[in-house]
Design a protein around this motif. Structure first.
Motif, PDB file in Angstrom:
ATOM      1  N   TYR A  55     -18.572  30.858  30.985  1.00  0.00           N
ATOM      2  CA  TYR A  55     -17.638  31.933  31.285  1.00  0.00           C
ATOM      3  C   TYR A  55     -17.747  33.040  30.244  1.00  0.00           C
ATOM      4  CZ  TYR A  55     -15.508  28.730  34.597  1.00  0.00           C
ATOM      5  OH  TYR A  55     -15.306  27.872  35.643  1.00  0.00           O
ATOM      6  N   ARG A  56     -17.408  34.235  30.705  1.00  0.00           N
ATOM      7  CA  ARG A  56     -17.297  35.382  29.797  1.00  0.00           C
ATOM      8  C   ARG A  56     -15.836  35.819  29.817  1.00  0.00           C
ATOM      9  NH1 ARG A  56     -21.562  40.174  28.771  1.00  0.00           N
ATOM     10  NH2 ARG A  56     -20.309  41.463  27.383  1.00  0.00           N
ATOM     11  N   VAL A  57     -15.240  35.957  28.636  1.00  0.00           N
ATOM     12  CA  VAL A  57     -13.815  36.243  28.569  1.00  0.00           C
ATOM     13  C   VAL A  57     -13.509  37.025  27.295  1.00  0.00           C
ATOM     14  CG1 VAL A  57     -13.360  34.039  27.421  1.00  0.00           C
ATOM     15  CG2 VAL A  57     -11.510  35.192  28.657  1.00  0.00           C
ATOM     16  N   LYS A  58     -12.516  37.897  27.386  1.00  0.00           N
ATOM     17  CA  LYS A  58     -12.057  38.636  26.211  1.00  0.00           C
ATOM     18  C   LYS A  58     -10.950  37.845  25.531  1.00  0.00           C
ATOM     19  CE  LYS A  58     -13.195  43.461  27.251  1.00  0.00           C
ATOM     20  NZ  LYS A  58     -13.961  43.630  26.008  1.00  0.00           N
ATOM     21  N   LEU A  59     -11.116  37.585  24.249  1.00  0.00           N
ATOM     22  CA  LEU A  59     -10.135  36.838  23.475  1.00  0.00           C
ATOM     23  C   LEU A  59     -10.008  37.439  22.087  1.00  0.00           C
ATOM     24  CD1 LEU A  59     -11.304  33.179  24.266  1.00  0.00           C
ATOM     25  CD2 LEU A  59      -9.265  34.291  25.191  1.00  0.00           C
ATOM     26  N   LYS A  60      -8.835  37.307  21.516  1.00  0.00           N
ATOM     27  CA  LYS A  60      -8.684  37.570  20.096  1.00  0.00           C
ATOM     28  C   LYS A  60      -9.055  36.285  19.347  1.00  0.00           C
ATOM     29  CE  LYS A  60      -5.038  41.091  20.193  1.00  0.00           C
ATOM     30  NZ  LYS A  60      -3.677  41.446  19.716  1.00  0.00           N
ATOM     31  N   PRO A  61      -9.644  36.398  18.167  1.00  0.00           N
ATOM     32  CA  PRO A  61      -9.954  35.189  17.405  1.00  0.00           C
ATOM     33  C   PRO A  61      -8.739  34.280  17.210  1.00  0.00           C
ATOM     34  CG  PRO A  61     -11.093  37.053  16.454  1.00  0.00           C
ATOM     35  CD  PRO A  61     -10.197  37.610  17.529  1.00  0.00           C
ATOM     36  N   SER A  62      -7.555  34.869  17.119  1.00  0.00           N
ATOM     37  CA  SER A  62      -6.350  34.048  16.957  1.00  0.00           C
ATOM     38  C   SER A  62      -6.066  33.207  18.194  1.00  0.00           C
ATOM     39  CB  SER A  62      -5.147  34.940  16.632  1.00  0.00           C
ATOM     40  OG  SER A  62      -4.929  35.894  17.658  1.00  0.00           O
ATOM     41  N   ASP A  63      -6.583  33.619  19.360  1.00  0.00           N
ATOM     42  CA  ASP A  63      -6.411  32.815  20.576  1.00  0.00           C
ATOM     43  C   ASP A  63      -7.114  31.469  20.444  1.00  0.00           C
ATOM     44  OD1 ASP A  63      -4.940  34.816  21.850  1.00  0.00           O
ATOM     45  OD2 ASP A  63      -6.735  35.746  22.698  1.00  0.00           O
ATOM     46  N   LEU A  64      -8.187  31.437  19.648  1.00  0.00           N
ATOM     47  CA  LEU A  64      -8.970  30.206  19.497  1.00  0.00           C
ATOM     48  C   LEU A  64      -8.272  29.178  18.620  1.00  0.00           C
ATOM     49  CD1 LEU A  64     -12.497  31.812  18.973  1.00  0.00           C
ATOM     50  CD2 LEU A  64     -11.463  31.053  21.107  1.00  0.00           C
ATOM     51  N   ILE A  65      -7.246  29.608  17.896  1.00  0.00           N
ATOM     52  CA  ILE A  65      -6.515  28.654  17.060  1.00  0.00           C
ATOM     53  C   ILE A  65      -5.096  28.427  17.574  1.00  0.00           C
ATOM     54  CG2 ILE A  65      -7.876  29.212  15.000  1.00  0.00           C
ATOM     55  CD1 ILE A  65      -5.472  30.851  14.004  1.00  0.00           C
ATOM     56  N   SER A  66      -4.799  28.940  18.750  1.00  0.00           N
ATOM     57  CA  SER A  66      -3.463  28.743  19.312  1.00  0.00           C
ATOM     58  C   SER A  66      -3.292  27.289  19.741  1.00  0.00           C
ATOM     59  CB  SER A  66      -3.249  29.664  20.516  1.00  0.00           C
ATOM     60  OG  SER A  66      -4.050  29.235  21.614  1.00  0.00           O
ATOM     61  N   PRO A  67      -2.071  26.737  19.668  1.00  0.00           N
ATOM     62  CA  PRO A  67      -1.834  25.359  20.098  1.00  0.00           C
ATOM     63  C   PRO A  67      -2.249  25.106  21.546  1.00  0.00           C
ATOM     64  CG  PRO A  67       0.038  26.180  18.847  1.00  0.00           C
ATOM     65  CD  PRO A  67      -0.868  27.360  19.067  1.00  0.00           C
ATOM     66  N   ASP A  68      -2.020  26.088  22.416  1.00  0.00           N
ATOM     67  CA  ASP A  68      -2.395  25.912  23.824  1.00  0.00           C
ATOM     68  C   ASP A  68      -3.900  25.736  23.977  1.00  0.00           C
ATOM     69  OD1 ASP A  68       0.217  26.109  24.614  1.00  0.00           O
ATOM     70  OD2 ASP A  68       0.100  28.231  25.184  1.00  0.00           O
ATOM     71  N   PHE A  69      -4.668  26.530  23.231  1.00  0.00           N
ATOM     72  CA  PHE A  69      -6.129  26.437  23.341  1.00  0.00           C
ATOM     73  C   PHE A  69      -6.636  25.137  22.727  1.00  0.00           C
ATOM     74  CE2 PHE A  69     -10.504  27.266  22.027  1.00  0.00           C
ATOM     75  CZ  PHE A  69     -11.029  27.846  23.175  1.00  0.00           C
ATOM     76  N   ILE A  70      -6.114  24.780  21.561  1.00  0.00           N
ATOM     77  CA  ILE A  70      -6.572  23.566  20.884  1.00  0.00           C
ATOM     78  C   ILE A  70      -6.217  22.323  21.678  1.00  0.00           C
ATOM     79  CG2 ILE A  70      -6.275  22.131  18.823  1.00  0.00           C
ATOM     80  CD1 ILE A  70      -5.946  24.694  17.199  1.00  0.00           C
ATOM     81  N   ASN A  71      -4.962  22.231  22.119  1.00  0.00           N
ATOM     82  CA  ASN A  71      -4.513  21.036  22.831  1.00  0.00           C
ATOM     83  C   ASN A  71      -4.989  20.990  24.276  1.00  0.00           C
ATOM     84  OD1 ASN A  71      -3.038  20.086  20.567  1.00  0.00           O
ATOM     85  ND2 ASN A  71      -1.309  21.398  21.099  1.00  0.00           N
ATOM     86  N   GLY A  72      -5.191  22.167  24.867  1.00  0.00           N
ATOM     87  CA  GLY A  72      -5.588  22.211  26.266  1.00  0.00           C
ATOM     88  C   GLY A  72      -7.080  22.122  26.507  1.00  0.00           C
ATOM     89  N   TYR A  73      -7.889  22.534  25.508  1.00  0.00           N
ATOM     90  CA  TYR A  73      -9.336  22.586  25.708  1.00  0.00           C
ATOM     91  C   TYR A  73     -10.132  21.859  24.622  1.00  0.00           C
ATOM     92  CZ  TYR A  73      -7.984  26.309  28.957  1.00  0.00           C
ATOM     93  OH  TYR A  73      -7.397  27.019  29.970  1.00  0.00           O
ATOM     94  N   VAL A  74      -9.856  22.179  23.370  1.00  0.00           N
ATOM     95  CA  VAL A  74     -10.686  21.666  22.274  1.00  0.00           C
ATOM     96  C   VAL A  74     -10.564  20.150  22.127  1.00  0.00           C
ATOM     97  CG1 VAL A  74     -11.128  21.745  19.803  1.00  0.00           C
ATOM     98  CG2 VAL A  74     -10.605  23.850  21.043  1.00  0.00           C
ATOM     99  N   LYS A  75      -9.349  19.639  22.104  1.00  0.00           N
ATOM    100  CA  LYS A  75      -9.151  18.203  21.853  1.00  0.00           C
ATOM    101  C   LYS A  75      -9.586  17.314  23.018  1.00  0.00           C
ATOM    102  CE  LYS A  75      -5.682  18.472  18.213  1.00  0.00           C
ATOM    103  NZ  LYS A  75      -4.325  18.086  17.745  1.00  0.00           N
ATOM    104  N   PRO A  76      -9.259  17.656  24.265  1.00  0.00           N
ATOM    105  CA  PRO A  76      -9.668  16.754  25.356  1.00  0.00           C
ATOM    106  C   PRO A  76     -11.098  16.954  25.833  1.00  0.00           C
ATOM    107  CG  PRO A  76      -8.319  18.530  26.230  1.00  0.00           C
ATOM    108  CD  PRO A  76      -8.322  18.697  24.739  1.00  0.00           C
TER     109      PRO A  76
ATOM    110  N   GLY B 268     -15.530  20.823  17.856  1.00  0.00           N
ATOM    111  CA  GLY B 268     -14.180  21.212  17.469  1.00  0.00           C
ATOM    112  C   GLY B 268     -14.102  22.020  16.198  1.00  0.00           C
ATOM    113  N   THR B 269     -15.237  22.539  15.738  1.00  0.00           N
ATOM    114  CA  THR B 269     -15.245  23.347  14.512  1.00  0.00           C
ATOM    115  C   THR B 269     -15.408  24.819  14.863  1.00  0.00           C
ATOM    116  OG1 THR B 269     -16.253  21.540  13.248  1.00  0.00           O
ATOM    117  CG2 THR B 269     -16.338  23.742  12.287  1.00  0.00           C
ATOM    118  N   LEU B 270     -14.470  25.618  14.393  1.00  0.00           N
ATOM    119  CA  LEU B 270     -14.547  27.069  14.531  1.00  0.00           C
ATOM    120  C   LEU B 270     -15.335  27.603  13.341  1.00  0.00           C
ATOM    121  CD1 LEU B 270     -13.603  29.694  15.979  1.00  0.00           C
ATOM    122  CD2 LEU B 270     -11.581  29.630  14.498  1.00  0.00           C
TER     123      LEU B 270
END
Length: 253
Positions: free
Chosen positions: A65-86, A110-112
Motif C-alpha cells: 500500500y501507499r499511504v500518507k502518514l506522519k511519523p508519529s502515526d507509526l508510534i501511535s497505540p492504535d498502529f502498534i496494537n492493531g498492526y505491528v504486534k499481531p 517491529g523496529t522503527l
C-alpha cells in the motif's frame, strides 16, 4: 549447507562483503533473511537460468500500500496494537533518498528505524548511532525504536518523550510504502487505514542470451569457518560476475 563468511579486508577496505550460499528449498531461507536485514531497500534483482513464472511470484509476494502518514502515526497505540504486534509490518518513506535526506522504515520485526541527516538528528534529540555510510564521520545517524517494547506505552515517560520529539521535529506527512503480512503464513493482508491505496509489485524481466555462466556448485564444498584463498578468490569472481550480469553489460559474456 550454508556459508556466511566475510571476505578479507584487502578486498573491501571500507566495509565487509558477505557471501551467502544456500538452497531455496532449505527451511533456513538465507535469501529471505538477507533481504530482511536491508529495510531501506525496495527493489531486488534475481538472476535465474529457469523460466520465470511471473504470476506465481506475484501471488507469493502479495500486494502493498501507499499511504500518507506522519511519523508519529507509526508510534501511535492504535498502529502498534492493531498492526505491528499481531502482524508483520514493513514500511519505507519515499520523501528523500537515503544519501540526501531523512528516511524512515519499519523492518518487519517491529523496529522503527530512522536514517537521519546531522541537522535532523541533533534537533530530534533521541540517542542513536553513527551510520556506517557515508564515510564522513557523523554526517548521518541511525535511530532505532522497538515498537514492541513495554516502554512504548503512552503512560511511560520514554514514550511521552518520543512522541513529543516526533511532534516537534517530524511533524509533516510523508508518503510511505507499507506491507502488512500474516506473521505465520507470510500471506499479504489488507491494510484498512483511511487514504491507503493498494499497489501491486512490478516485475521487470530481461533476458540475457549467449552468456557464460560460472559454475557455483563447487563453492558448496567449502565447509570450514576459514575458507581457503582459492575459495575466496572464486567467490569474489562469481560475485563480480553477478554484478556485471545484473547490470546487463557485455562483460558477462
Amino acid at each position: 549447507m550454508s556459508s556466511h563468511i566475510p571476505l578479507p579486508k584487502e578486498k573491501h577496505s571500507q566495509t565487509k562483503l558477505y557471501v551467502t550460499l544456500s538452497s531455496l528449498t532449505s527451511k533456513k531461507r538465507e535469501d529471505k533473511r538477507c533481504i530482511e536485514t536491508h529495510p531501506f531497500n525496495y527493489r531486488c534483482t534475481f538472476l535465474t537460468n529457469a523460466p520465470l513464472e511471473k504470476q506465481k511470484v506475484l501471488e507469493q509476494i502479495g500486494g502493498y500500500y501507499r499511504v500518507k502518514l506522519k511519523p508519529s502515526d507509526l508510534i501511535s497505540p492504535d498502529f502498534i496494537n492493531g498492526y505491528v504486534k499481531p502482524d508483520t509490518i514493513v514500511a519505507l518513506s519515499l520523501e528523500s533518498r537515503i544519501d540526501t535526506g531523512d528516511v524512515i522504515a519499519i523492518d518487519g520485526q517491529g523496529t522503527l528505524i530512522l536514517s537521519l541527516c546531522k541537522d535532523t538528528y541533533e534537533e530530534l534529540g533521541i540517542v542513536g548511532s553513527k551510520a556506517q555510510f557515508p564515510l564522513d564521520d557523523g554526517s548521518r545517524h541511525i535511530v532505532r525504536i522497538d515498537l514492541n517494547a513495554g516502554i512504548m506505552d503512552p503512560s511511560k515517560k520514554y514514550y511521552q518523550r518520543i512522541k513529543w520529539r516526533f511532534d516537534e521535529v517530524l511533524d509533516r506527512e510523508m508518503d510511505f510504502l507499507l506491507g502488512r503480512f500474516d506473521r505465520e503464513t507470510g500471506m499479504s493482508l489488507n491494510f484498512d487505514m483511511p487514504g491507503a491505496t493498494q499497489c501491486n509489485p512490478v516485475i521487470e524481466e530481461h533476458t540475457l542470451r549467449n552468456i557464460w555462466v560460472p559454475e557455483v556448485n563447487e563453492l558448496f564444498d567449502e565447509t570450514t569457518k576459514r575458507p581457503s584463498d582459492m575459495w575466496t578468490e572464486r567467490v569474489s569472481e562469481v560475485f563480480e560476475w553477478i554484478g556485471v550480469a545484473a547490470s546487463g553489460t557485455d562483460g558477462a559474456q
